[in-house]
Design an enzyme around this catalytic site. Structure first.
Site, mmCIF file in Angstrom:
data_model
loop_
_atom_site.group_PDB
_atom_site.id
_atom_site.type_symbol
_atom_site.label_atom_id
_atom_site.label_comp_id
_atom_site.label_asym_id
_atom_site.label_seq_id
_atom_site.Cartn_x
_atom_site.Cartn_y
_atom_site.Cartn_z
ATOM 1 N N LYS A 41 -3.029 79.028 -95.194
ATOM 2 C CA LYS A 41 -3.312 79.642 -96.092
ATOM 3 C C LYS A 41 -1.741 81.056 -96.944
ATOM 4 O O LYS A 41 -1.383 80.835 -96.145
ATOM 5 C CB LYS A 41 -4.874 80.698 -95.953
ATOM 6 C CG LYS A 41 -6.189 80.177 -96.104
ATOM 7 C CD LYS A 41 -6.959 80.697 -95.377
ATOM 8 C CE LYS A 41 -7.111 80.753 -94.080
ATOM 9 N NZ LYS A 41 -8.067 82.362 -93.591
ATOM 10 N N ARG A 90 -19.399 84.225 -86.304
ATOM 11 C CA ARG A 90 -20.216 85.086 -87.911
ATOM 12 C C ARG A 90 -21.550 84.552 -88.354
ATOM 13 O O ARG A 90 -22.385 85.418 -88.450
ATOM 14 C CB ARG A 90 -19.391 84.953 -88.920
ATOM 15 C CG ARG A 90 -18.731 86.362 -89.336
ATOM 16 C CD ARG A 90 -17.686 86.247 -89.788
ATOM 17 N NE ARG A 90 -16.560 85.199 -90.317
ATOM 18 C CZ ARG A 90 -15.056 84.827 -90.809
ATOM 19 N NH1 ARG A 90 -15.179 85.570 -90.980
ATOM 20 N NH2 ARG A 90 -14.856 84.135 -89.820
ATOM 21 N N SER A 128 -11.594 88.094 -94.174
ATOM 22 C CA SER A 128 -10.732 89.193 -94.428
ATOM 23 C C SER A 128 -10.676 88.602 -96.501
ATOM 24 O O SER A 128 -10.081 89.624 -97.472
ATOM 25 C CB SER A 128 -9.624 88.226 -94.189
ATOM 26 O OG SER A 128 -9.418 88.904 -92.649
HETATM 27 P P1 ADP Z 1 -11.553 86.005 -91.419
HETATM 28 O O1 ADP Z 1 -10.179 85.266 -92.621
HETATM 29 O O2 ADP Z 1 -11.995 84.815 -91.741
HETATM 30 O O3 ADP Z 1 -12.007 86.834 -91.651
HETATM 31 P P2 ADP Z 1 -9.596 85.318 -89.700
HETATM 32 O O4 ADP Z 1 -8.307 84.431 -89.077
HETATM 33 O O5 ADP Z 1 -8.002 86.493 -89.059
HETATM 34 O O6 ADP Z 1 -10.818 85.669 -90.060
HETATM 35 O O7 ADP Z 1 -10.750 85.561 -87.921
HETATM 36 C C1 ADP Z 1 -9.852 85.504 -86.229
HETATM 37 C C2 ADP Z 1 -11.172 86.011 -85.658
HETATM 38 O O8 ADP Z 1 -11.959 86.537 -85.792
HETATM 39 C C3 ADP Z 1 -12.448 84.645 -85.617
HETATM 40 O O9 ADP Z 1 -12.852 84.436 -84.156
HETATM 41 C C4 ADP Z 1 -13.149 84.779 -86.496
HETATM 42 O O10 ADP Z 1 -14.182 83.893 -86.135
HETATM 43 C C5 ADP Z 1 -13.380 87.015 -86.328
HETATM 44 N N1 ADP Z 1 -14.065 87.072 -86.986
HETATM 45 C C6 ADP Z 1 -13.859 87.310 -88.624
HETATM 46 N N2 ADP Z 1 -14.645 88.086 -89.355
HETATM 47 C C7 ADP Z 1 -15.405 88.739 -88.115
HETATM 48 C C8 ADP Z 1 -16.681 89.349 -88.475
HETATM 49 N N3 ADP Z 1 -17.307 90.260 -89.519
HETATM 50 N N4 ADP Z 1 -17.997 89.213 -87.471
HETATM 51 C C9 ADP Z 1 -17.831 88.417 -86.391
HETATM 52 N N5 ADP Z 1 -16.357 88.253 -85.523
HETATM 53 C C10 ADP Z 1 -15.651 88.063 -86.794
#
Ligand code: ADP
Length: 158
Positions: A41, A90, A128
């Site tokens: 990405k 999630r 994010s």
């Molecule tokens: P994203 O871009 O999907 O928000 P990341 O790749 O930065 O997420 O996520 C890193 C980790 O944090 C992953 O294991 C993801 O499942 C977890 N994660 C992201 N958002 C949340 C949330 N709101 N609650 C719990 N875990 C989360």
């Protein structure tokens, strides 16, 4: 020492991430938050900027360090003497991909365990990418990301 690694893009860190970080830091002696460098990405923030945002957001948690990795995650864990990968879940939609990754990682490194932590319900809608979308259109980031980094996100999307 019981060391866990919490990997992800953190582009940028959200309150959902922070909730997992706080809960994991209560269980493990040390939690290494590690930013994935070789992501397909196109990121909004550089790795250095994401490290800085994570540092600001976790400055009150003693046993957390921020790092980054490229290549295989299990190799990063071996280097750091860590035995546990922390993943946040999630929704069911996260499950299939994470399940596949966990099985592959355990095939590559049987001594390493993946531990899944359920999101807190109030953050289950948070990602994010949705944070970036809201910021781009001028919506409030209140309660979505740590207060310390709200200004940086608006600055970057504008
Ligand atoms: P994203 O871009 O999907 O928000 P990341 O790749 O930065 O997420 O996520 C890193 C980790 O944090 C992953 O294991 C993801 O499942 C977890 N994660 C992201 N958002 C949340 C949330 N709101 N609650 C719990 N875990 C989360």
């Amino acid at each position: 020492m019981n060391i866990a690694v919490y990997p992800g893009s953190f582009d940028p860190v959200t309150n959902g991430h922070l909730d997992i970080i706080k809960r994991a830091s209560d269980i493990f002696d040390k939690v290494i938050i590690s930013i994935l460098e070789n992501n397909s990405k196109e990121p909004l923030f550089t790795v250095e900027e994401r490290i800085e945002l994570l540092k600001r957001s976790t400055s009150d948690i003693q046993n957390v360090v921020i790092d980054s990795f490229s290549g295989l995650l299990v190799n990063f864990l071996r280097e750091k003497n860590a035995r546990v990968i922390i993943k946040g879940l999630r929704a069911v939609s996260d499950f299939e991909y994470e399940f596949q990754m966990a099985l592959m990682n355990s095939k590559l490194a049987p001594e390493i365990e993946t531990l899944f932590m359920m999101t807190s319900s109030k953050y289950s809608y948070l990602s994010s990418s949705i944070v970036k979308e809201v910021a781009k259109h001028g919506g409030s980031l209140n309660e979505l990301v740590p207060e310390e980094i709200v200004g940086e996100i608006y600055k970057k999307v504008n």
